[in-house]
Design an enzyme around this catalytic site. Structure first.
Site, PDB file in Angstrom:
ATOM      1  N   ASP A 144       6.120   2.241   7.349  1.00 55.23           N
ATOM      2  CA  ASP A 144       4.759   1.840   6.999  1.00 55.23           C
ATOM      3  C   ASP A 144       4.071   2.899   6.167  1.00 55.23           C
ATOM      4  O   ASP A 144       3.645   3.916   6.701  1.00 55.23           O
ATOM      5  CB  ASP A 144       3.971   1.591   8.289  1.00 55.23           C
ATOM      6  CG  ASP A 144       2.572   1.084   8.034  1.00 55.23           C
ATOM      7  OD1 ASP A 144       2.228   0.792   6.877  1.00 55.23           O
ATOM      8  OD2 ASP A 144       1.802   0.981   9.017  1.00 55.23           O
ATOM      9  N   HIS A 172       8.417   3.694  15.721  1.00 59.57           N
ATOM     10  CA  HIS A 172       7.284   4.563  16.087  1.00 59.57           C
ATOM     11  C   HIS A 172       6.138   4.356  15.096  1.00 59.57           C
ATOM     12  O   HIS A 172       5.933   5.138  14.179  1.00 59.57           O
ATOM     13  CB  HIS A 172       7.731   6.014  16.108  1.00 59.57           C
ATOM     14  CG  HIS A 172       8.785   6.317  17.127  1.00 59.57           C
ATOM     15  ND1 HIS A 172      10.105   5.949  16.982  1.00 59.57           N
ATOM     16  CD2 HIS A 172       8.715   6.944  18.322  1.00 59.57           C
ATOM     17  CE1 HIS A 172      10.796   6.349  18.031  1.00 59.57           C
ATOM     18  NE2 HIS A 172       9.979   6.951  18.865  1.00 59.57           N
ATOM     19  N   GLU A 229      -5.233   1.489   2.405  1.00 55.63           N
ATOM     20  CA  GLU A 229      -5.087   0.273   3.218  1.00 55.63           C
ATOM     21  C   GLU A 229      -5.344   0.591   4.676  1.00 55.63           C
ATOM     22  O   GLU A 229      -5.973  -0.169   5.405  1.00 55.63           O
ATOM     23  CB  GLU A 229      -3.668  -0.310   3.063  1.00 55.63           C
ATOM     24  CG  GLU A 229      -3.449  -1.639   3.790  1.00 55.63           C
ATOM     25  CD  GLU A 229      -2.865  -1.529   5.191  1.00 55.63           C
ATOM     26  OE1 GLU A 229      -2.638  -2.569   5.812  1.00 55.63           O
ATOM     27  OE2 GLU A 229      -2.645  -0.399   5.703  1.00 55.63           O
ATOM     28  N   GLU A 230      -4.833   1.752   5.105  1.00 58.77           N
ATOM     29  CA  GLU A 230      -4.868   2.059   6.537  1.00 58.77           C
ATOM     30  C   GLU A 230      -6.291   2.165   7.081  1.00 58.77           C
ATOM     31  O   GLU A 230      -6.549   1.832   8.220  1.00 58.77           O
ATOM     32  CB  GLU A 230      -4.085   3.343   6.823  1.00 58.77           C
ATOM     33  CG  GLU A 230      -2.568   3.224   6.576  1.00 58.77           C
ATOM     34  CD  GLU A 230      -1.868   2.300   7.574  1.00 58.77           C
ATOM     35  OE1 GLU A 230      -2.548   1.676   8.400  1.00 58.77           O
ATOM     36  OE2 GLU A 230      -0.621   2.222   7.513  1.00 58.77           O
ATOM     37  N   HIS A 287       0.841  -1.206   0.000  1.00 59.98           N
ATOM     38  CA  HIS A 287       0.000   0.000   0.000  1.00 59.98           C
ATOM     39  C   HIS A 287       0.870   1.247   0.000  1.00 59.98           C
ATOM     40  O   HIS A 287       2.055   1.201   0.303  1.00 59.98           O
ATOM     41  CB  HIS A 287      -1.027  -0.022   1.126  1.00 59.98           C
ATOM     42  CG  HIS A 287      -0.527   0.210   2.519  1.00 59.98           C
ATOM     43  ND1 HIS A 287      -0.523   1.447   3.116  1.00 59.98           N
ATOM     44  CD2 HIS A 287      -0.049  -0.650   3.461  1.00 59.98           C
ATOM     45  CE1 HIS A 287      -0.088   1.335   4.369  1.00 59.98           C
ATOM     46  NE2 HIS A 287       0.212   0.078   4.591  1.00 59.98           N
ATOM     47  N   ASP A 334       4.368  -4.822   3.122  1.00 63.36           N
ATOM     48  CA  ASP A 334       3.752  -3.617   3.685  1.00 63.36           C
ATOM     49  C   ASP A 334       4.886  -2.866   4.360  1.00 63.36           C
ATOM     50  O   ASP A 334       5.578  -2.080   3.728  1.00 63.36           O
ATOM     51  CB  ASP A 334       2.631  -4.065   4.632  1.00 63.36           C
ATOM     52  CG  ASP A 334       1.851  -2.918   5.214  1.00 63.36           C
ATOM     53  OD1 ASP A 334       2.404  -1.821   5.320  1.00 63.36           O
ATOM     54  OD2 ASP A 334       0.664  -3.105   5.579  1.00 63.36           O
TER      55      ASP A 334
END
Ligand SMILES: *[C@@H]1O[C@H](CO)[C@@H](O)[C@H](O)[C@H]1NC(C)=O
Ligand SMILES: *[C@@H]1O[C@H](CO)[C@@H](O)[C@H](O)[C@H]1NC(C)=O
Ligand SMILES: *[C@@H]1O[C@H](CO)[C@@H](O)[C@H](O)[C@H]1NC(C)=O
Ligand SMILES: *[C@@H]1O[C@H](CO)[C@@H](O)[C@H](O)[C@H]1NC(C)=O
Ligand SMILES: *[C@@H]1O[C@H](CO)[C@@H](O)[C@H](O)[C@H]1NC(C)=O
Ligand SMILES: *[C@@H]1O[C@H](CO)[C@@H](O)[C@H](O)[C@H]1NC(C)=O
Ligand SMILES: *[C@@H]1O[C@H](CO)[C@@H](O)[C@H](O)[C@H]1NC(C)=O
Ligand SMILES: *[C@@H]1O[C@H](CO)[C@@H](O)[C@H](O)[C@H]1NC(C)=O
Ligand SMILES: *[C@@H]1O[C@H](CO)[C@@H](O)[C@H](O)[C@H]1NC(C)=O
Ligand SMILES: *[C@@H]1O[C@H](CO)[C@@H](O)[C@H](O)[C@H]1NC(C)=O
Ligand SMILES: *[C@@H]1O[C@H](CO)[C@@H](O)[C@H](O)[C@H]1NC(C)=O
Ligand SMILES: *[C@@H]1O[C@H](CO)[C@@H](O)[C@H](O)[C@H]1NC(C)=O
Ligand SMILES: [Zn+2]
Length: 690
Positions: free
Chosen positions: A355, A505, A392-393, A344, A421
């Protein structure tokens, strides 16, 4: 009944992160690292692919992705840029657009009022760091929950651990009347991430916090989606069908909450939790796994009777809007066989260096490597499809809508789906995969040089064996979900942190280019290695004459799942007739052996028609594991072998229809799913048998 706000802790794995063995009683026997040559021996094509990888160009791609707002549905330019890069390297690229429901933060506030009337106002912000450029961007993203409800709430509050059904049950046993549902009195929800995941890498243990050191910056806030992902991922307005501009729209209240929620840092959570010390049951008495965290001065009391109150407000802009999936294709010579690779692109923050954009950077470099190989005249046997998903999130929206649109083609042609990912958030390789992909995915680790803690003379396999050595079971939480639940075997891969590595984080402003290049992966060398690995995996699945899948490996895996099911049944003192499952497993085993025999014959005789027959069996058999009706109460999840646990969020459950009915105490339902699961296994077996 008294209205309450609840404070919920998050620990462990979440969306985008691979679930390792947490909460899952399934251990593989470690394989022996007895046959690894160093340096790895590569053939000519493999060498071209491997040599094409360059850490400096990866860092350039990473820099681009991590310096602009790319929250879902907000950056078409970035989607087009991705398509343009892939096209430069020879992929035919396009944008697939969907019209979906999303929401964006407008304003929020939180206030703690102590019993003596004194008021504390948490900042709800992550500190701006001069060293880290994107933390001060004027368009940096506020802390918020995707798909959260707009509303205000004010009341006394309690702490409920991880907020799972078992946590609420424990509270009930201790005399507190709350349930794990908004209808039962919960009026708002505040979620913090506890530093207990950080082991010894904490300020309390004398380690400096980011940006001065590897410990967690105390103002870190973990954003996230509050969609009920274990019920239905994808656009909540179009369950089961794709989101076009004129698609009919469904009521969303079954898949998104109707109470407001906010994510906060542990620094903001500290006074709120401290105000509960001495009220209700303390953490020791509650005695639940993961209940007591590591915030200094906090006893993790449930807090009834504290008289402290929280007042919260969450205002979101609800919106129907466009999202953009990027799709890049190289046609194979066999167009009825296709391998899909996805990552994503959207992030909760301007950065997103781990991410998801460690994966996005790697995917461009992978496209470049295949471009180099195509310059030599090479063409893949099977069609290669690269995907860069949006949204995606919020709940796997871009991939789910895409799978829903292309379902007939996918069912006919998809061989495997490879997901990356968070490609890199630390130095330790990890994979989770359907059983047919275990052999090829572990074997290819032997061909990758893995730079690790200063050493340069070990393969990925050596490091993986030493640090992990287990292939995880796929639950949910990233874009493989829609593929797996339509019967496409999948793998999810990436490198993460061990207990002594710099704290990652997650979903915070500090998941930034600066963090990545100073702590996460200085020199982008892990990016390079994981990219090389994904590239070889794709290369072999797309071009080996005999598809490198091992259907037979479902037998030992399912045998383990059956053992675990037996344990679950025994621990509840229930009885269930598992005969149909045992029978189906035996039939599957025999069919997989027949398949292996036929494959050997095809290979020794080099009979291409036979090889096609065998390859198509390997491509198709896992469609059998899906059932039209899906799991009880969640039709979307059709795979009866593994699924995200109903109450665990993302962690996997095996033989989920049966296991969860047993846990819920409905033996009628459990028996029904014994039959359905056995039937699914028999269908898969019938594809393999010869
Ligand atoms: C060791 O690896 C080589 C090359 O990959 C392979 O040909 C050989 O069969 C393997 N031997 C064993 C014992 O696995
Ligand atoms: C989209 O992302 C790019 C690259 O990060 C950035 O330069 C651009 O400003 C972003 N666009 C918007 C509208 O934020
Ligand atoms: C009220 O209680 C809080 C928390 O115990 C304390 O920090 C604060 O000083 C108190 N305020 C007054 C005016 O006593
Ligand atoms: C933290 O350090 C202590 C003392 O050295 C050690 O016993 C413990 O295993 C460490 N914990 C982790 C999670 O590494
Ligand atoms: C927690 O509560 C139990 C039971 O009331 C008590 O025995 C124990 O000392 C308390 N522990 C702490 C750390 O306060
Ligand atoms: C916590 O629960 C476990 C398992 O139920 C039990 O063995 C243990 O004695 C309990 N501990 C306390 C402090 O109550
Ligand atoms: C909710 O709270 C916000 C912030 O305190 C306030 O501006 C707004 O008027 C409140 N809305 C309602 C409906 O009470
Ligand atoms: C790939 O094949 C499809 C179907 O045959 C065809 O429509 C498409 O134009 C081809 N694309 C390329 C880039 O050759
Ligand atoms: C790697 O190199 C180091 C230092 O040269 C050496 O100590 C170590 O034994 C080597 N490891 C392997 C697996 O070859
Ligand atoms: C790429 O790796 C080399 C060698 O490890 C290193 O010197 C260089 O700084 C790295 N490039 C970047 C952009 O980090
Ligand atoms: C199961 O039965 C045993 C023996 O009769 C008993 O001790 C145990 O509490 C029971 N467990 C459950 C979950 O009912
Ligand atoms: C158990 O499942 C069956 C469906 O198989 C359902 O009809 C029944 O209502 C369920 N029982 C309970 C107590 O939920
Ligand atoms: Zn992600």
């Amino acid at each position: 009944m008294k209205l309450i706000l609840v404070l919920i802790a998050t620990f462990g794995a979440h969306a985008c992160q691979r679930e390792r063995t947490l909460n899952y009683p399934h251990k593989h026997v470690k394989r022996q690292a007895n046959n690894v040559t160093f340096p790895p021996v590569l053939d000519r094509n493999e060498q071209i692919l491997i040599d094409s990888f360059d850490n400096t160009s990866i860092s350039t791609w990473s820099y681009y992705y991590t310096h602009g707002d790319h929250v879902a549905g907000r950056n078409r330019t970035m989607a087009q840029w991705t398509a343009d890069r892939w096209a430069e390297f020879g992929f035919t690229s396009k944008l697939d657009e969907y019209y979906v429901f999303l929401n964006y933060p407008v304003s929020h506030s939180l206030q703690l009022t102590y019993s003596n009337g004194t008021v504390f106002t948490p900042s709800l912000q992550e500190a701006v760091l001069p060293e880290d450029d994107t933390t001060s961007y004027p368009n940096r993203i506020p802390t918020f929950h995707g798909y959260s409800f707009s509303g205000n709430a004010s009341a006394e509050y309690v702490y409920v651990g991880r907020g799972q059904q078992v946590d609420f049950n424990r509270l009930k046993a201790l005399g507190l009347k709350v349930k794990n549902a908004q209808e039962h009195g919960m009026i708002g929800c505040v979620i913090f991430s506890d530093p207990s995941d950080d082991g010894n890498v904490t300020e309390a243990k004398g380690v400096a916090a980011y940006p001065n050191g590897p410990a967690r910056n105390p103002t870190t806030v973990q954003r996230g989606s509050v969609q009920f992902l274990s019920i239905y991922p994808g656009d909540p307005t179009t369950p089961g069908y794709t989101s076009k501009e004129d698609s009919p729209r469904a009521d969303i209240s079954l898949s998104v909450p109707r109470i407001p929620s906010l994510p906060i840092s542990w620094k903001d959570a500290q006074p709120i939790l401290k105000a509960l010390n001495g009220y209700g049951a303390n953490g020791t008495l509650v005695n639940r796994t993961g209940w007591v965290g590591a915030i200094p001065g906090v006893q993790y009391n449930t807090g009834q009777g504290s008289s402290a109150t929280l007042t919260m407000s969450n205002q979101m802009e609800d919106k129907m809007t466009w999202i953009w999936d990027v799709v890049g294709i190289i046609n194979g010579t066999n167009q009825d066989e296709a391998v899909i690779v996805g990552n994503h692109r959207d992030a909760w923050i301007v950065g997103g260096a781990a991410d998801p954009n460690s994966g996005s950077a790697v995917l461009i470099e992978l496209a470049k490597a295949f471009g180099k190989l195509m310059e030599t005249g090479w063409k893949p046997t099977r069609t290669i499809v690269l995907c860069s998903w949006d949204a995606e999130e919020y709940g796997l929206v871009g991939s789910t809508e895409w799978v829903e649109e292309y379902m007939p083609w996918l069912k006919a042609a998809a061989v495997s789906y490879l997901n990356v990912d968070i490609a890199v958030s630390g130095p330790i390789p990890g994979i989770a995969a359907s059983p047919d992909l275990h052999a090829i995915s572990t074997e290819l680790m032997k061909k990758i040089v893995w730079p690790y803690r200063g050493t340069t003379n070990r393969t990925m396999y050596d490091v993986w064996m030493e640090e992990d050595g287990e292939v995880g079971v796929l639950g949910s939480g990233s874009d493989y979900t829609s593929f797996l639940h339509r019967g496409v075997g999948s793998i999810d891969l990436g490198a993460g942190r061990g207990p002594t590595d710099p704290v990652y984080h997650y979903h915070s402003n500090y998941d930034s280019f600066h963090w990545m290049s100073t702590f996460g992966d200085p020199g982008f060398i892990t990016h390079k290695a994981i990219g090389q690995y994904l590239t070889l995996l794709l290369y072999h699945i797309a071009s080996d004459a005999s598809l490198p899948l091992e259907p037979a490996n479902y037998t030992p895996e399912m045998t383990t799942y059956l053992k675990n099911l037996n344990t679950a049944i025994a621990s509840t003192n229930s009885t269930l007739d598992l005969g149909p499952l045992r029978y189906a497993l035996a039939v599957f085993e025999a069919s997989a052996q027949q398949f292996n025999t036929l494959r050997s014959l095809a290979l020794t005789t080099q009979n291409s028609e036979l090889l096609t027959v065998v390859n198509h069996k390997a491509r198709d058999f896992s469609r059998g594991f899906t059932s039209q009706g899906g799991l009880p109460g969640r039709e979307f999840f059709q795979n009866l072998i593994f699924a995200p646990g109903l109450d665990t969020g993302y962690a996997p459950a095996t033989f989920p229809g049966v296991t969860e009915a047993v846990t819920a105490g409905n033996l009628t339902l459990a028996q029904e799913y014994v039959e359905k699961t056995a039937m699914a296994i028999l269908v898969a077996a019938s594809t393999l048998k010869t």
